[in-house]
Design a protein around this motif. Structure first.
Motif, mmCIF file in Angstrom:
data_model
loop_
_atom_site.group_PDB
_atom_site.id
_atom_site.type_symbol
_atom_site.label_atom_id
_atom_site.label_comp_id
_atom_site.label_asym_id
_atom_site.label_seq_id
_atom_site.Cartn_x
_atom_site.Cartn_y
_atom_site.Cartn_z
ATOM 1 N N ALA A 62 51.224 46.088 19.544
ATOM 2 C CA ALA A 62 52.591 46.277 20.028
ATOM 3 C C ALA A 62 52.620 47.234 21.213
ATOM 4 C CB ALA A 62 53.465 46.802 18.905
ATOM 5 N N GLY A 63 53.534 46.949 22.135
ATOM 6 C CA GLY A 63 53.721 47.812 23.300
ATOM 7 C C GLY A 63 54.143 46.991 24.503
ATOM 8 N N SER A 64 54.121 47.599 25.672
ATOM 9 C CA SER A 64 54.495 46.919 26.909
ATOM 10 C C SER A 64 53.231 46.621 27.703
ATOM 11 C CB SER A 64 55.445 47.790 27.733
ATOM 12 O OG SER A 64 55.826 47.101 28.901
ATOM 13 N N ALA A 65 52.854 45.351 27.772
ATOM 14 C CA ALA A 65 51.643 44.929 28.475
ATOM 15 C C ALA A 65 52.003 44.497 29.893
ATOM 16 C CB ALA A 65 50.982 43.784 27.725
ATOM 17 N N SER A 66 51.073 44.698 30.808
ATOM 18 C CA SER A 66 51.320 44.403 32.214
ATOM 19 C C SER A 66 50.220 43.499 32.765
ATOM 20 C CB SER A 66 51.364 45.717 32.993
ATOM 21 O OG SER A 66 51.747 45.501 34.308
ATOM 22 N N PHE A 67 50.626 42.507 33.585
ATOM 23 C CA PHE A 67 49.697 41.502 34.100
ATOM 24 C C PHE A 67 49.887 41.310 35.594
ATOM 25 C CE2 PHE A 67 50.810 40.773 29.766
ATOM 26 C CZ PHE A 67 49.573 40.633 29.161
ATOM 27 N N LEU A 68 48.790 40.970 36.280
ATOM 28 C CA LEU A 68 48.813 40.685 37.707
ATOM 29 C C LEU A 68 48.130 39.361 37.972
ATOM 30 C CD1 LEU A 68 47.680 44.125 39.166
ATOM 31 C CD2 LEU A 68 49.984 43.184 39.238
ATOM 32 N N ALA A 69 48.622 38.629 38.971
ATOM 33 C CA ALA A 69 47.956 37.437 39.488
ATOM 34 C C ALA A 69 47.598 37.750 40.932
ATOM 35 C CB ALA A 69 48.890 36.236 39.427
ATOM 36 N N THR A 70 46.327 37.629 41.269
ATOM 37 C CA THR A 70 45.870 37.934 42.625
ATOM 38 C C THR A 70 45.409 36.656 43.314
ATOM 39 O OG1 THR A 70 45.193 40.147 41.946
ATOM 40 C CG2 THR A 70 44.235 39.307 43.979
ATOM 41 N N ASP A 71 45.857 36.476 44.535
ATOM 42 C CA ASP A 71 45.424 35.339 45.342
ATOM 43 C C ASP A 71 44.013 35.642 45.840
ATOM 44 O OD1 ASP A 71 44.915 33.430 47.286
ATOM 45 O OD2 ASP A 71 46.870 33.613 48.245
ATOM 46 N N PRO A 72 42.993 34.911 45.378
ATOM 47 C CA PRO A 72 41.625 35.225 45.783
ATOM 48 C C PRO A 72 41.368 34.982 47.267
ATOM 49 C CG PRO A 72 41.656 33.215 44.495
ATOM 50 C CD PRO A 72 43.049 33.781 44.470
ATOM 51 N N ALA A 73 42.157 34.147 47.896
ATOM 52 C CA ALA A 73 41.967 33.858 49.321
ATOM 53 C C ALA A 73 42.360 35.040 50.204
ATOM 54 C CB ALA A 73 42.758 32.620 49.716
ATOM 55 N N THR A 74 43.371 35.811 49.751
ATOM 56 C CA THR A 74 43.864 36.927 50.571
ATOM 57 C C THR A 74 43.693 38.283 49.898
ATOM 58 O OG1 THR A 74 46.101 36.811 49.656
ATOM 59 C CG2 THR A 74 45.637 35.445 51.601
ATOM 60 N N GLY A 75 43.455 38.279 48.577
ATOM 61 C CA GLY A 75 43.384 39.527 47.825
ATOM 62 C C GLY A 75 44.744 40.126 47.542
ATOM 63 N N THR A 76 45.808 39.380 47.806
ATOM 64 C CA THR A 76 47.168 39.877 47.617
ATOM 65 C C THR A 76 47.585 39.737 46.159
ATOM 66 O OG1 THR A 76 47.710 39.168 49.861
ATOM 67 C CG2 THR A 76 49.560 39.665 48.397
ATOM 68 N N PRO A 77 47.929 40.863 45.503
ATOM 69 C CA PRO A 77 48.364 40.794 44.110
ATOM 70 C C PRO A 77 49.856 40.529 43.984
ATOM 71 C CG PRO A 77 48.233 43.073 44.761
ATOM 72 C CD PRO A 77 47.807 42.246 45.967
ATOM 73 N N SER A 78 50.224 40.002 42.827
ATOM 74 C CA SER A 78 51.638 39.819 42.503
ATOM 75 C C SER A 78 52.247 41.157 42.131
ATOM 76 C CB SER A 78 51.769 38.874 41.305
ATOM 77 O OG SER A 78 51.195 39.476 40.146
ATOM 78 N N THR A 79 53.552 41.175 42.009
ATOM 79 C CA THR A 79 54.222 42.287 41.363
ATOM 80 C C THR A 79 53.846 42.211 39.885
ATOM 81 O OG1 THR A 79 56.054 42.131 42.915
ATOM 82 C CG2 THR A 79 56.496 43.272 40.855
ATOM 83 N N ALA A 80 53.713 43.338 39.237
ATOM 84 C CA ALA A 80 53.320 43.340 37.819
ATOM 85 C C ALA A 80 54.345 42.589 36.973
ATOM 86 C CB ALA A 80 53.175 44.763 37.313
ATOM 87 N N LYS A 81 53.835 41.774 36.057
ATOM 88 C CA LYS A 81 54.663 41.065 35.079
ATOM 89 C C LYS A 81 54.519 41.794 33.747
ATOM 90 C CE LYS A 81 56.820 37.777 32.797
ATOM 91 N NZ LYS A 81 58.260 37.744 32.790
ATOM 92 N N SER A 82 55.603 42.273 33.188
ATOM 93 C CA SER A 82 55.575 42.994 31.922
ATOM 94 C C SER A 82 55.975 42.080 30.779
ATOM 95 C CB SER A 82 56.519 44.193 31.950
ATOM 96 O OG SER A 82 56.062 45.135 32.874
ATOM 97 N N ILE A 83 55.257 42.226 29.674
ATOM 98 C CA ILE A 83 55.605 41.521 28.449
ATOM 99 C C ILE A 83 55.673 42.543 27.335
ATOM 100 C CG2 ILE A 83 54.890 39.795 26.739
ATOM 101 C CD1 ILE A 83 53.485 38.274 28.956
#
Length: 86
Positions: A62-83
């Motif tokens: 239990a808790g607040s988990a955080s995830f990122l998706a990074t574009d491997p072509a540019t290295g640009t990460p997403s804004t964190a997605k919290s669940i």
């Protein structure tokens, strides 16, 4: 889009998950195209949940988990997605 700034992936998916349900899926879109298998998924909270290469989240605690998706072509990460896991 010549000389355009890299666009961060947009992440979609559930914002809550129960330990009993255990799994949920995240998806990512880059510049309007489906990119779930093309991004690199990571979590900053591995004690709470893991994420597979295909965006499948597995709840661990239990808790607040955080995830990122990074574009491997540019290295640009997403804004964190919290669940929130309960």
């Amino acid at each position: 889009r010549a000389n355009a700034e890299p666009v961060a992936p947009r992440v979609a998916g559930a914002s809550t998950l129960t330990i009993a349900a255990k799994y949920t899926a995240l998806t990512a879109t880059i510049v309007g195209r489906e990119a779930t298998r093309l991004v690199k998924w990571t979590t900053t909270t591995p004690a709470l949940a893991s994420v597979s290469a295909n965006g499948i989240v597995t709840a661990k605690a239990a808790g607040s988990a955080s995830f990122l998706a990074t574009d491997p072509a540019t290295g640009t990460p997403s804004t964190a997605k919290s669940i929130t896991i309960s």
